[in-house]
Motif scaffolding. Structure first.
Motif: not given
Length: 233
Positions: A126-127, A135-141
């Protein structure tokens, strides 16, 4: 200035958070509604759900990944309702055998009580690697996956596997169309988007550098600029 009705369709395991930056920044131009794509287990059924729920008779339609598959099925069912089309990080062909095999394995993983491991498998796809470290983007996913849940995920995967090949549909699309993807999209690489854009008369292709599959989260400013041009042209 009158706002354009805009329907946004999330991708697999994604919810409204996928479009958070577009909702924040395009509200001056668009009257935005985000579709629920979790209830049916066929692509035709998901598209019917969106068409029945949409609060507009005619609208601009943007979908990312699975959302793009849904958008193409909407074009098959009700093209007269779509004033503009945006296909982000998606594909027009049917599932390849190896893709279907991978989806069946993820369904089996989820149904064996290991749904949390599905996100771990998909996150690197995905990223692209730099955002993955954020971690912010991974956390959103991870948050979107948790909100979607196992049962809806299984329905979504079954719907994706059921989708029709839309390559032949492309030449029938007559509305202004944007085709956009990340250059580092591991799931739906740029070559697939070049094929989509070539198949739709007058389509505009935009490829974003240093960007993976979830372009709306990874490169929100560039995606917003592209969507604004598409909405106002």
């Amino acid at each position: 200035m009158e706002k354009s009705p805009l329907v946004l369709v999330p991708g697999l395991l994604c919810d409204a958070q996928l479009w958070r930056h577009q909702v924040d920044r395009l509200g001056d131009t668009a009257d935005i509604w985000i579709a629920d794509h979790t209830r049916s287990d066929t692509m035709a059924g998901v598209a019917r759900d969106v068409l029945a729920d949409a609060p507009f008779d005619s609208f601009a339609l943007a979908g990312l990944s699975m959302g793009g598959y849904i958008a193409l099925e909407i074009m098959r069912q009700a093209p007269q309702r779509v004033a503009r089309l945006a296909l982000l990080d998606t594909a027009a062909g049917a599932d390849l055998p190896e893709q279907t095999k991978g989806r069946m394995e993820l369904i089996a993983l989820a149904e064996s009580g290991k749904f949390s491991q599905v996100t771990a498998v998909l996150l690197p796809l995905f990223l692209h690697p730099v955002p993955l470290a954020e971690s912010a983007l991974a956390g959103i996913v991870e948050s979107m996956a948790k909100n979607t849940g196992k049962d809806a995920f299984v329905r979504q995967e079954r719907a994706i596997m059921s989708r029709a090949d839309s390559l032949g549909l492309l030449s029938t699309i007559r509305c202004p169309t944007l085709v956009l993807c990340g250059r580092l999209d591991a799931l739906t690489p740029p070559a697939r988007h070049e094929k989509i854009a070539a198949g739709i008369e007058g389509a505009r292709l935009e490829v974003l550098d240093d960007c993976g599959h979830l372009s709306t989260l990874e490169k929100p400013a560039q995606v917003n600029a592209a969507l604004r041009r598409w909405l106002t042209a």
